[in-house]
Design a protein around this motif. Structure first.
Motif, PDB file in Angstrom:
ATOM      1  N   TYR A   1     -24.625  15.270  -6.361  1.00 20.85           N
ATOM      2  CA  TYR A   1     -23.517  14.556  -5.694  1.00 20.85           C
ATOM      3  C   TYR A   1     -22.741  15.480  -4.758  1.00 20.85           C
ATOM      4  O   TYR A   1     -21.539  15.371  -4.624  1.00 20.85           O
ATOM      5  CB  TYR A   1     -22.586  13.908  -6.719  1.00 20.85           C
ATOM      6  CG  TYR A   1     -23.279  12.830  -7.522  1.00 20.85           C
ATOM      7  CD1 TYR A   1     -23.241  11.512  -7.109  1.00 20.85           C
ATOM      8  CD2 TYR A   1     -23.995  13.145  -8.660  1.00 20.85           C
ATOM      9  CE1 TYR A   1     -23.895  10.522  -7.819  1.00 20.85           C
ATOM     10  CE2 TYR A   1     -24.660  12.159  -9.373  1.00 20.85           C
ATOM     11  CZ  TYR A   1     -24.607  10.852  -8.956  1.00 20.85           C
ATOM     12  OH  TYR A   1     -25.274   9.884  -9.652  1.00 20.85           O
TER      13      TYR A   1
ATOM     14  N   LYS B   1     -23.666   7.878   0.667  1.00 21.00           N
ATOM     15  CA  LYS B   1     -22.861   8.541  -0.340  1.00 21.00           C
ATOM     16  C   LYS B   1     -21.557   7.764  -0.446  1.00 21.00           C
ATOM     17  O   LYS B   1     -20.982   7.357   0.562  1.00 21.00           O
ATOM     18  CB  LYS B   1     -22.553   9.983   0.037  1.00 21.00           C
ATOM     19  CG  LYS B   1     -21.658  10.693  -0.960  1.00 21.00           C
ATOM     20  CD  LYS B   1     -21.368  12.130  -0.559  1.00 21.00           C
ATOM     21  CE  LYS B   1     -20.503  12.782  -1.622  1.00 21.00           C
ATOM     22  NZ  LYS B   1     -20.659  14.227  -1.628  1.00 21.00           N
TER      23      LYS B   1
ATOM     24  N   VAL C   1     -27.406  -1.004  -9.874  1.00 18.65           N
ATOM     25  CA  VAL C   1     -27.207  -0.246 -11.107  1.00 18.65           C
ATOM     26  C   VAL C   1     -26.613  -1.207 -12.137  1.00 18.65           C
ATOM     27  O   VAL C   1     -25.758  -2.030 -11.815  1.00 18.65           O
ATOM     28  CB  VAL C   1     -26.317   1.005 -10.874  1.00 18.65           C
ATOM     29  CG1 VAL C   1     -24.937   0.627 -10.403  1.00 18.65           C
ATOM     30  CG2 VAL C   1     -26.248   1.849 -12.129  1.00 18.65           C
TER      31      VAL C   1
ATOM     32  N   GLU D   1     -20.830   5.785  -8.599  1.00 19.36           N
ATOM     33  CA  GLU D   1     -20.968   6.790  -7.544  1.00 19.36           C
ATOM     34  C   GLU D   1     -22.433   6.890  -7.158  1.00 19.36           C
ATOM     35  O   GLU D   1     -23.314   6.751  -8.006  1.00 19.36           O
ATOM     36  CB  GLU D   1     -20.493   8.161  -8.033  1.00 19.36           C
ATOM     37  CG  GLU D   1     -19.026   8.211  -8.379  1.00 19.36           C
ATOM     38  CD  GLU D   1     -18.589   9.576  -8.882  1.00 19.36           C
ATOM     39  OE1 GLU D   1     -17.509  10.016  -8.464  1.00 19.36           O
ATOM     40  OE2 GLU D   1     -19.328  10.195  -9.675  1.00 19.36           O
ATOM     41  N   TRP D   2     -22.686   7.120  -5.887  1.00 22.50           N
ATOM     42  CA  TRP D   2     -24.051   7.322  -5.434  1.00 22.50           C
ATOM     43  C   TRP D   2     -24.080   8.383  -4.350  1.00 22.50           C
ATOM     44  O   TRP D   2     -23.091   8.638  -3.674  1.00 22.50           O
ATOM     45  CB  TRP D   2     -24.683   6.011  -4.944  1.00 22.50           C
ATOM     46  CG  TRP D   2     -24.014   5.400  -3.749  1.00 22.50           C
ATOM     47  CD1 TRP D   2     -24.343   5.593  -2.440  1.00 22.50           C
ATOM     48  CD2 TRP D   2     -22.907   4.502  -3.753  1.00 22.50           C
ATOM     49  NE1 TRP D   2     -23.496   4.881  -1.624  1.00 22.50           N
ATOM     50  CE2 TRP D   2     -22.610   4.180  -2.410  1.00 22.50           C
ATOM     51  CE3 TRP D   2     -22.117   3.923  -4.745  1.00 22.50           C
ATOM     52  CZ2 TRP D   2     -21.577   3.335  -2.040  1.00 22.50           C
ATOM     53  CZ3 TRP D   2     -21.092   3.076  -4.382  1.00 22.50           C
ATOM     54  CH2 TRP D   2     -20.833   2.784  -3.053  1.00 22.50           C
ATOM     55  N   ASP D   3     -25.256   9.020  -4.231  1.00 24.43           N
ATOM     56  CA  ASP D   3     -25.462  10.083  -3.255  1.00 24.43           C
ATOM     57  C   ASP D   3     -26.958  10.310  -3.138  1.00 24.43           C
ATOM     58  O   ASP D   3     -27.715   9.999  -4.073  1.00 24.43           O
ATOM     59  CB  ASP D   3     -24.762  11.372  -3.731  1.00 24.43           C
ATOM     60  CG  ASP D   3     -24.623  12.426  -2.635  1.00 24.43           C
ATOM     61  OD1 ASP D   3     -25.327  12.331  -1.600  1.00 24.43           O
ATOM     62  OD2 ASP D   3     -23.800  13.333  -2.809  1.00 24.43           O
TER      63      ASP D   3
ATOM     64  N   LEU E   1     -31.260   1.753 -13.051  1.00 24.76           N
ATOM     65  CA  LEU E   1     -31.241   1.648 -11.605  1.00 24.76           C
ATOM     66  C   LEU E   1     -32.492   0.902 -11.168  1.00 24.76           C
ATOM     67  O   LEU E   1     -33.590   1.193 -11.643  1.00 24.76           O
ATOM     68  CB  LEU E   1     -31.195   3.044 -10.969  1.00 24.76           C
ATOM     69  CG  LEU E   1     -31.081   3.101  -9.457  1.00 24.76           C
ATOM     70  CD1 LEU E   1     -29.767   2.471  -8.988  1.00 24.76           C
ATOM     71  CD2 LEU E   1     -31.176   4.547  -8.989  1.00 24.76           C
TER      72      LEU E   1
END
Length: 149
Positions: free
Chosen positions: A120, A129, A94, A113-115, A84
């Motif tokens: 998450y 998110k 990423v 996926e991101w948060d 990252l």
């Protein structure tokens, strides 16, 4: 006609069954449908399967499976060397490499996926998110943009 007393299950890596392995299913007391687990197969290799019934007259005409072939497979490993990086004050990128094992099948899609929560589980909405699916044949990185305070 005569009663069927056994079945011959044949499998091959060739549609023409040039090289064949087989096993006989003789326990028929429970009634159909019958099944046989074929072990010792190579993950990712496609196999063709057909079955023949046996009675006092011999083996009948083989019936091919539907679908005509399948490959033993499992879930792939996670992508390797996931990195990252900060791309700008409102973007993160990423990057990843192929998994150590594809599970015996082609990797078609990666999900990113991101948060703001490491679990998450936040109630945030986009852009803080979210997720995106990207085509594996075209991507080994993805930039998450429009991030702000």
């Amino acid at each position: 006609g005569d009663a069927i007393t056994k079945y011959l299950v044949e499998w091959s890596t060739s549609m023409s069954f040039e090289t064949v392995q087989s096993i006989t299913v003789e326990y028929l007391e429970g009634g159909s449908p019958f099944f046989k687990i074929i072990s010792g197969l190579v993950m990712g290799q496609y196999y063709y399967v057909r079955v023949m019934a046996w009675n006092s007259q011999g083996y009948g005409i083989p019936q091919s499976s539907i679908p005509s072939s399948l490959n033993p497979h499992q879930l792939p490993n996670s992508p390797s060397t996931v990195k990252l990086a900060v791309t700008s004050d409102s973007m993160l990128t990423v990057q990843w490499e192929l998994p150590l094992s594809d599970g015996g099948d082609d990797i078609i899609t990666y999900r990113i996926e991101w948060d703001t929560s490491a679990t998450y589980s936040s109630t945030n909405a986009l852009p803080h998110k979210g997720f995106v699916d990207v085509e594996a044949s075209h991507h080994s990185s993805y930039t998450i943009s429009l991030l702000s305070d």
